[in-house]
Motif scaffolding. Sequence first.
Motif, PDB file in Angstrom:
ATOM      1  N   ILE A   1       0.835  -1.200   0.000  1.00 39.87           N
ATOM      2  CA  ILE A   1       0.000   0.000   0.000  1.00 39.87           C
ATOM      3  C   ILE A   1       0.870   1.250   0.000  1.00 39.87           C
ATOM      4  O   ILE A   1       0.589   2.218  -0.713  1.00 39.87           O
ATOM      5  CB  ILE A   1      -0.961  -0.021   1.206  1.00 39.87           C
ATOM      6  N   ALA A   2       1.947   1.242   0.789  1.00 40.01           N
ATOM      7  CA  ALA A   2       2.845   2.399   0.843  1.00 40.01           C
ATOM      8  C   ALA A   2       3.537   2.616  -0.502  1.00 40.01           C
ATOM      9  O   ALA A   2       3.673   3.757  -0.968  1.00 40.01           O
ATOM     10  CB  ALA A   2       3.879   2.209   1.949  1.00 40.01           C
ATOM     11  N   ILE A   3       3.969   1.549  -1.144  1.00 45.30           N
ATOM     12  CA  ILE A   3       4.624   1.669  -2.451  1.00 45.30           C
ATOM     13  C   ILE A   3       3.633   2.190  -3.490  1.00 45.30           C
ATOM     14  O   ILE A   3       3.961   3.082  -4.279  1.00 45.30           O
ATOM     15  CB  ILE A   3       5.224   0.316  -2.877  1.00 45.30           C
ATOM     16  N   ALA A   4       2.411   1.650  -3.488  1.00 49.84           N
ATOM     17  CA  ALA A   4       1.393   2.109  -4.434  1.00 49.84           C
ATOM     18  C   ALA A   4       1.071   3.584  -4.214  1.00 49.84           C
ATOM     19  O   ALA A   4       0.936   4.357  -5.173  1.00 49.84           O
ATOM     20  CB  ALA A   4       0.137   1.262  -4.307  1.00 49.84           C
ATOM     21  N   GLY A   5       0.969   3.995  -2.953  1.00 46.98           N
ATOM     22  CA  GLY A   5       0.715   5.408  -2.655  1.00 46.98           C
ATOM     23  C   GLY A   5       1.841   6.299  -3.130  1.00 46.98           C
ATOM     24  O   GLY A   5       1.608   7.386  -3.672  1.00 46.98           O
ATOM     25  N   GLY A   6       3.080   5.862  -2.958  1.00 52.77           N
ATOM     26  CA  GLY A   6       4.221   6.639  -3.431  1.00 52.77           C
ATOM     27  C   GLY A   6       4.240   6.767  -4.938  1.00 52.77           C
ATOM     28  O   GLY A   6       4.540   7.841  -5.483  1.00 52.77           O
ATOM     29  N   VAL A   7       3.899   5.692  -5.626  1.00 51.84           N
ATOM     30  CA  VAL A   7       3.856   5.733  -7.096  1.00 51.84           C
ATOM     31  C   VAL A   7       2.760   6.681  -7.557  1.00 51.84           C
ATOM     32  O   VAL A   7       2.967   7.480  -8.485  1.00 51.84           O
ATOM     33  CB  VAL A   7       3.647   4.311  -7.665  1.00 51.84           C
ATOM     34  N   ILE A   8       1.607   6.633  -6.916  1.00 49.22           N
ATOM     35  CA  ILE A   8       0.505   7.533  -7.295  1.00 49.22           C
ATOM     36  C   ILE A   8       0.887   8.986  -7.068  1.00 49.22           C
ATOM     37  O   ILE A   8       0.639   9.849  -7.919  1.00 49.22           O
ATOM     38  CB  ILE A   8      -0.778   7.160  -6.527  1.00 49.22           C
ATOM     39  N   LEU A   9       1.523   9.285  -5.935  1.00 54.67           N
ATOM     40  CA  LEU A   9       1.956  10.670  -5.668  1.00 54.67           C
ATOM     41  C   LEU A   9       2.993  11.132  -6.688  1.00 54.67           C
ATOM     42  O   LEU A   9       2.946  12.278  -7.152  1.00 54.67           O
ATOM     43  CB  LEU A   9       2.513  10.787  -4.253  1.00 54.67           C
TER      44      LEU A   9
ATOM     45  N   LEU B   1       3.332  10.049  -9.803  1.00 52.25           N
ATOM     46  CA  LEU B   1       2.643  10.266 -11.076  1.00 52.25           C
ATOM     47  C   LEU B   1       1.845  11.564 -11.077  1.00 52.25           C
ATOM     48  O   LEU B   1       1.810  12.280 -12.080  1.00 52.25           O
ATOM     49  CB  LEU B   1       1.733   9.079 -11.384  1.00 52.25           C
ATOM     50  N   MET B   2       1.211  11.879  -9.940  1.00 54.61           N
ATOM     51  CA  MET B   2       0.472  13.139  -9.851  1.00 54.61           C
ATOM     52  C   MET B   2       1.402  14.339  -9.952  1.00 54.61           C
ATOM     53  O   MET B   2       1.068  15.342 -10.585  1.00 54.61           O
ATOM     54  CB  MET B   2      -0.330  13.181  -8.548  1.00 54.61           C
ATOM     55  N   ALA B   3       2.590  14.249  -9.345  1.00 53.92           N
ATOM     56  CA  ALA B   3       3.558  15.344  -9.416  1.00 53.92           C
ATOM     57  C   ALA B   3       4.048  15.532 -10.854  1.00 53.92           C
ATOM     58  O   ALA B   3       4.142  16.658 -11.346  1.00 53.92           O
ATOM     59  CB  ALA B   3       4.730  15.067  -8.479  1.00 53.92           C
ATOM     60  N   VAL B   4       4.347  14.444 -11.533  1.00 49.90           N
ATOM     61  CA  VAL B   4       4.800  14.535 -12.929  1.00 49.90           C
ATOM     62  C   VAL B   4       3.694  15.106 -13.802  1.00 49.90           C
ATOM     63  O   VAL B   4       3.933  15.955 -14.657  1.00 49.90           O
ATOM     64  CB  VAL B   4       5.254  13.144 -13.441  1.00 49.90           C
ATOM     65  N   TRP B   5       2.470  14.663 -13.584  1.00 47.96           N
ATOM     66  CA  TRP B   5       1.343  15.176 -14.356  1.00 47.96           C
ATOM     67  C   TRP B   5       1.174  16.680 -14.126  1.00 47.96           C
ATOM     68  O   TRP B   5       0.948  17.441 -15.056  1.00 47.96           O
ATOM     69  CB  TRP B   5       0.065  14.426 -13.964  1.00 47.96           C
ATOM     70  N   GLY B   6       1.290  17.122 -12.872  1.00 48.99           N
ATOM     71  CA  GLY B   6       1.142  18.541 -12.566  1.00 48.99           C
ATOM     72  C   GLY B   6       2.222  19.395 -13.206  1.00 48.99           C
ATOM     73  O   GLY B   6       1.950  20.481 -13.730  1.00 48.99           O
ATOM     74  N   VAL B   7       3.446  18.909 -13.203  1.00 46.39           N
ATOM     75  CA  VAL B   7       4.551  19.663 -13.816  1.00 46.39           C
ATOM     76  C   VAL B   7       4.367  19.743 -15.316  1.00 46.39           C
ATOM     77  O   VAL B   7       4.528  20.815 -15.922  1.00 46.39           O
ATOM     78  CB  VAL B   7       5.908  19.020 -13.445  1.00 46.39           C
ATOM     79  N   THR B   8       4.039  18.633 -15.968  1.00 48.24           N
ATOM     80  CA  THR B   8       3.870  18.660 -17.429  1.00 48.24           C
ATOM     81  C   THR B   8       2.654  19.485 -17.825  1.00 48.24           C
ATOM     82  O   THR B   8       2.668  20.177 -18.840  1.00 48.24           O
ATOM     83  CB  THR B   8       3.736  17.242 -18.002  1.00 48.24           C
ATOM     84  N   ARG B   9       1.624  19.461 -17.022  1.00 53.02           N
ATOM     85  CA  ARG B   9       0.437  20.266 -17.323  1.00 53.02           C
ATOM     86  C   ARG B   9       0.766  21.751 -17.238  1.00 53.02           C
ATOM     87  O   ARG B   9       0.334  22.549 -18.058  1.00 53.02           O
ATOM     88  CB  ARG B   9      -0.671  19.905 -16.338  1.00 53.02           C
TER      89      ARG B   9
END
Length: 90
Positions: A59-67, A69-77
């Motif tokens: 769960i911790a690894i999945a949460g880290g991956v999601i965070l 991906l959200m950071a990368v998405w925000g920067v590219t957006r």
Amino acid sequence: MRSAANIILFFLVLLTPVLVCDLDDQKRVLSVATLSKEKYVFDFTTGELVSARRPLRGIAIAGGVILALMAVWGVTRRKMMPKPTGQAST
């Protein structure tokens, strides 16, 4: 031969809040289930870790991956948004 890491892990598991502890003489294993849903199985003749199930780690690894991906998405957006131009002249 017992490795130091397995012996340390064995005692750390035993120090955590345990929900179920089962000693099976026929299989020669000690099963430990903790309150955090982790399950460890040790061979009590050698002290080796036979299996470990750690759902909180997943769960911790999945949460880290999601965070991440959200950071990368925000920067590219932000980079793709048009830059504001200067004020309109009157």
